[in-house]
Design an enzyme around this catalytic site. Structure first.
Site, PDB file in Angstrom:
ATOM      1  N   ASN A   9       0.652  -1.192  -0.088  1.00 17.41           N
ATOM      2  CA  ASN A   9       0.326   0.300  -0.323  1.00 17.41           C
ATOM      3  C   ASN A   9       0.960   1.088  -0.492  1.00 17.41           C
ATOM      4  OD1 ASN A   9      -1.908   1.992   0.818  1.00 17.41           O
ATOM      5  ND2 ASN A   9      -2.606   1.405   2.861  1.00 17.41           N
ATOM      6  N   LYS A  11      -0.156   4.224  -0.400  1.00 11.83           N
ATOM      7  CA  LYS A  11      -0.737   5.605   0.420  1.00 11.83           C
ATOM      8  C   LYS A  11      -0.035   6.906  -0.583  1.00 11.83           C
ATOM      9  CE  LYS A  11      -0.038   3.285   4.778  1.00 11.83           C
ATOM     10  NZ  LYS A  11      -0.352   3.664   6.158  1.00 11.83           N
ATOM     11  N   HIS A  95      -8.935   0.542   5.547  1.00 14.62           N
ATOM     12  CA  HIS A  95      -7.761   1.008   5.897  1.00 14.62           C
ATOM     13  C   HIS A  95      -7.796   1.985   7.543  1.00 14.62           C
ATOM     14  CE1 HIS A  95      -3.769   2.656   6.879  1.00 14.62           C
ATOM     15  NE2 HIS A  95      -3.482   0.976   6.000  1.00 14.62           N
ATOM     16  N   GLU A  97      -6.684   4.393   8.409  1.00 21.92           N
ATOM     17  CA  GLU A  97      -6.339   5.516   8.147  1.00 21.92           C
ATOM     18  C   GLU A  97      -7.723   5.916   7.031  1.00 21.92           C
ATOM     19  OE1 GLU A  97      -1.422   4.716   6.895  1.00 21.92           O
ATOM     20  OE2 GLU A  97      -3.024   5.196   5.328  1.00 21.92           O
ATOM     21  N   GLU A 167      -4.928  -5.425  10.525  1.00 18.98           N
ATOM     22  CA  GLU A 167      -3.698  -4.065  11.026  1.00 18.98           C
ATOM     23  C   GLU A 167      -4.327  -4.216  12.692  1.00 18.98           C
ATOM     24  OE1 GLU A 167      -1.761  -2.409   7.326  1.00 18.98           O
ATOM     25  OE2 GLU A 167      -3.643  -2.023   7.344  1.00 18.98           O
ATOM     26  N   GLY A 173       2.590   2.287  10.802  1.00 21.56           N
ATOM     27  CA  GLY A 173       3.909   3.526  10.405  1.00 21.56           C
ATOM     28  C   GLY A 173       4.158   3.905  11.945  1.00 21.56           C
ATOM     29  N   SER A 213       3.686  -2.592  10.357  1.00 21.51           N
ATOM     30  CA  SER A 213       5.270  -2.375  10.496  1.00 21.51           C
ATOM     31  C   SER A 213       5.939  -3.762   9.915  1.00 21.51           C
ATOM     32  CB  SER A 213       5.750  -1.777  11.255  1.00 21.51           C
ATOM     33  OG  SER A 213       5.692  -0.857  12.187  1.00 21.51           O
TER      34      SER A 213
END
Length: 251
Positions: A9, A11, A95, A97, A167, A173, A213
């Site tokens: 991904n 992003k 996701h 985010e 996730e 991140g 990560s």
């Protein structure tokens, strides 16, 4: 039976020129002959050219998101039909985010899943708990609710086009990574809940990826878990050597 997938991904990274430079590096460095499905998800602006660039390779292209409507007055959005028109057959939905920054609810995500499947697209559906959920021992309930509200309205047949990406939000991140034991616990839980809702065949046929990560130094240990079927990779997917090493770590 399910198969192994490593998806990158990207992003909001990489211009047109940077995208094609990275694609060239991946074509050169990614291992051949491994039974691993490799997917990259560049920005919307580069999807069509990425598909053309990767024609004849074993690397597939996914979109990072899509709108649930077929079309209309939704400025800045992209529909499933638009993605299909440039030969993008896979989309990432849910996701963390998107859930956090863009306030996408489980109901919205269920609508997106329905639209993608209506267009014969494959969905990589992301689920994961926040740090407070884990600290409060509520993480299993959070994951159960995300599965129930986002996916458990589907038929058995529709699950042929569903991939799960677990996730944990606290590991995306941040440099923090769930332990292999934590990852296996969650993946086994997810598979059990799919079996409980549907049957053993659906559960055993669904690929469940880990994201958060993942890097060359921990990929092999994470992927060695029996219920981990690959990874959804963030930062490391932007570095050709690292992404190739992660693909190599998958079986």
């Amino acid at each position: 039976m399910r198969h192994t997938i490593v998806a990158g991904n990207w992003k909001m990274h990489k211009t047109y020129q940077e995208t094609h430079k990275l694609l060239d590096e991946l074509i050169e460095k990614l291992p051949t002959g491994k039974e691993v499905e490799v997917i990259v998800a560049p920005a919307f602006t580069n999807l069509g050219s990425a598909v053309a660039h990767l024609d004849g390779t074993n690397i597939q292209v996914a979109a990072q998101n899509m709108h649930q409507a077929e079309g209309g007055a939704f400025t800045g959005e992209v529909s499933a039909q638009m993605l299909k028109s440039v030969n993008v057959e896979t989309v990432i939905i849910g996701h963390s985010e998107r859930r956090h920054y863009f306030h996408e609810t489980d109901a919205i995500l269920a609508d997106k899943v329905n639209t993608a499947l209506r267009h014969d697209m494959r969905v990589i559906f992301c689920i994961g708990e926040e740090l407070k959920d884990r600290e409060n021992k509520q993480f299993l309930n959070v994951i159960f609710n995300q599965l129930t509200d986002g996916l458990f309205h589907l038929t058995k047949e529709q699950w042929a086009n569903i991939v799960i990406a677990y996730e944990p939000v606290w590991a995306i991140g941040t440099g923090m990574t769930a332990t292999p034991e934590q990852v296996q616990e969650m993946h086994a839980f997810i598979r059990r809940e799919i079996e409980r809702k549907y049957d053993l065949n659906v559960a055993n046929s669904t690929s469940i990826l880990y994201g958060g990560s993942v890097k060359p130094s921990n990929a092999q240990e994470l992927f060695a878990n029996p219920d981990v079927d690959g990874g959804l990779i963030g930062g490391a997917a932007l570095i050709a050597d690292d992404f190739a090493a992660i693909v190599n770590a998958a079986e």
